[in-house]
Design a protein around this motif. Structure first.
Motif, PDB file in Angstrom:
ATOM      1  N   TYR A   1       0.839  -1.197   0.000  1.00 33.30           N
ATOM      2  CA  TYR A   1       0.000   0.000   0.000  1.00 33.30           C
ATOM      3  C   TYR A   1       0.879   1.253   0.000  1.00 33.30           C
ATOM      4  O   TYR A   1       0.668   2.172  -0.785  1.00 33.30           O
ATOM      5  CB  TYR A   1      -0.912  -0.031   1.228  1.00 33.30           C
TER       6      TYR A   1
ATOM      7  N   ARG B   1      -6.121   6.634  -9.357  1.00 33.27           N
ATOM      8  CA  ARG B   1      -5.865   5.282  -8.836  1.00 33.27           C
ATOM      9  C   ARG B   1      -7.008   4.314  -9.099  1.00 33.27           C
ATOM     10  O   ARG B   1      -6.769   3.167  -9.443  1.00 33.27           O
ATOM     11  CB  ARG B   1      -5.482   5.319  -7.371  1.00 33.27           C
ATOM     12  N   ALA B   2      -8.270   4.746  -8.958  1.00 35.55           N
ATOM     13  CA  ALA B   2      -9.400   3.844  -9.201  1.00 35.55           C
ATOM     14  C   ALA B   2      -9.422   3.380 -10.654  1.00 35.55           C
ATOM     15  O   ALA B   2      -9.625   2.193 -10.932  1.00 35.55           O
ATOM     16  CB  ALA B   2     -10.715   4.515  -8.825  1.00 35.55           C
TER      17      ALA B   2
ATOM     18  N   ILE C   1      -6.499   0.892 -11.201  1.00 34.83           N
ATOM     19  CA  ILE C   1      -6.792  -0.434 -10.636  1.00 34.83           C
ATOM     20  C   ILE C   1      -7.863  -1.130 -11.465  1.00 34.83           C
ATOM     21  O   ILE C   1      -7.765  -2.328 -11.754  1.00 34.83           O
ATOM     22  CB  ILE C   1      -7.204  -0.307  -9.155  1.00 34.83           C
ATOM     23  N   ARG C   2      -8.906  -0.395 -11.865  1.00 33.02           N
ATOM     24  CA  ARG C   2      -9.975  -0.966 -12.689  1.00 33.02           C
ATOM     25  C   ARG C   2      -9.409  -1.487 -14.003  1.00 33.02           C
ATOM     26  O   ARG C   2      -9.735  -2.593 -14.444  1.00 33.02           O
ATOM     27  CB  ARG C   2     -11.050   0.085 -12.950  1.00 33.02           C
TER      28      ARG C   2
ATOM     29  N   CYS D   1     -12.209  -4.824  -9.873  1.00 27.71           N
ATOM     30  CA  CYS D   1     -12.209  -4.017  -8.655  1.00 27.71           C
ATOM     31  C   CYS D   1     -11.601  -2.656  -8.965  1.00 27.71           C
ATOM     32  O   CYS D   1     -10.947  -2.472  -9.988  1.00 27.71           O
ATOM     33  CB  CYS D   1     -11.461  -4.709  -7.515  1.00 27.71           C
ATOM     34  N   GLU D   2     -11.821  -1.711  -8.052  1.00 32.49           N
ATOM     35  CA  GLU D   2     -11.253  -0.378  -8.245  1.00 32.49           C
ATOM     36  C   GLU D   2     -10.625   0.163  -6.975  1.00 32.49           C
ATOM     37  O   GLU D   2     -10.179   1.285  -6.927  1.00 32.49           O
ATOM     38  CB  GLU D   2     -12.287   0.599  -8.782  1.00 32.49           C
ATOM     39  N   SER D   3     -10.570  -0.667  -5.945  1.00 35.06           N
ATOM     40  CA  SER D   3      -9.976  -0.256  -4.676  1.00 35.06           C
ATOM     41  C   SER D   3      -8.685  -1.034  -4.428  1.00 35.06           C
ATOM     42  O   SER D   3      -8.627  -2.249  -4.680  1.00 35.06           O
ATOM     43  CB  SER D   3     -10.959  -0.503  -3.534  1.00 35.06           C
ATOM     44  N   SER D   4      -7.696  -0.346  -3.907  1.00 37.05           N
ATOM     45  CA  SER D   4      -6.420  -1.006  -3.630  1.00 37.05           C
ATOM     46  C   SER D   4      -6.561  -2.083  -2.554  1.00 37.05           C
ATOM     47  O   SER D   4      -5.819  -3.054  -2.552  1.00 37.05           O
ATOM     48  CB  SER D   4      -5.375   0.018  -3.217  1.00 37.05           C
ATOM     49  N   LYS D   5      -7.524  -1.938  -1.661  1.00 38.55           N
ATOM     50  CA  LYS D   5      -7.701  -2.947  -0.600  1.00 38.55           C
ATOM     51  C   LYS D   5      -8.178  -4.290  -1.154  1.00 38.55           C
ATOM     52  O   LYS D   5      -8.047  -5.302  -0.484  1.00 38.55           O
ATOM     53  CB  LYS D   5      -8.639  -2.445   0.489  1.00 38.55           C
ATOM     54  N   ASP D   6      -8.709  -4.297  -2.381  1.00 39.79           N
ATOM     55  CA  ASP D   6      -9.170  -5.544  -2.999  1.00 39.79           C
ATOM     56  C   ASP D   6      -8.060  -6.280  -3.744  1.00 39.79           C
ATOM     57  O   ASP D   6      -8.274  -7.395  -4.216  1.00 39.79           O
ATOM     58  CB  ASP D   6     -10.313  -5.253  -3.974  1.00 39.79           C
TER      59      ASP D   6
END
Length: 135
Positions: A6, A22-23, A26-27, A34-39
Motif C-alpha cells: 500500500y 488510482r481507481a 486499478i480498474r 475491482c477499483e480499490s487497492s484494498k481488494d
C-alpha cells in the motif's frame, strides 16, 4: 494489499502525480473486477507497481545498483585507491551464488544482491587498508 505494498503503491502514484487516477488504474489493471487497492492481493499489487514503473520508465533495480556501485567506489577511495581498483577487485573476486559457485562478472553487470555481497566482503578489504595506514 498489505501495508508494505500500500505504501509503495501510493508513493509511486504520488511520485508520478497520478493519485487521483488510482481507481481507474486499478480498474484497468483488473479488467474491471475491482477499483480499490484494498481488494488487490500482494502479488497483484507487486505486478501493478512493476507495470506502472515500466510504463513510466522507472527502473528501481538499475537505480539501486548504481547507488551500490558508487558506495563501493567510495569505499575504495577511503582505502586510498581509485575506482579502477574496486572494479578490478570485484571482477576478479566475484561473489558466490546460492550453490557456492564463484560468479565473476564485469563490475556493471552485478545485480543488487550481488553488489550487497561484494560490499560486505569489501568491508574487510577496507579494514585491512585502514589498518595498514594506521601502522
Amino acid at each position: 494489499m498489505s501495508i508494505k505494498f500500500y505504501k509503495r503503491f501510493f508513493a509511486l502514484l504520488t511520485e508520478l502525480g497520478i493519485v487521483e487516477q488510482r481507481a481507474d488504474i486499478i480498474r484497468g489493471f483488473t479488467n474491471g473486477k475491482c477499483e480499490s487497492s484494498k481488494d488487490l492481493s500482494d502479488l497483484d499489487a507487486a505486478l501493478l507497481i512493476r507495470k506502472l514503473e515500466k510504463e513510466h520508465g522507472i527502473d528501481r533495480e538499475r537505480e539501486n545498483c548504481e547507488k551500490l556501485r558508487k558506495r563501493l567506489i567510495a569505499m575504495s577511495y577511503d582505502c586510498g585507491k581509485d575506482a579502477t581498483f574496486v572494479k578490478q577487485w570485484a571482477e576478479n573476486h566475484g561473489v558466490r551464488d546460492k550453490h557456492g559457485n564463484l560468479n565473476k562478472r564485469l563490475f556493471n553487470y552485478y545485480n543488487t544482491a550481488e553488489l550487497l555481497n561484494l560490499i560486505a566482503v569489501f568491508k574487510k578489504v577496507q579494514a585491512h587498508y585502514k589498518g595498514m595506514r594506521n601502522n
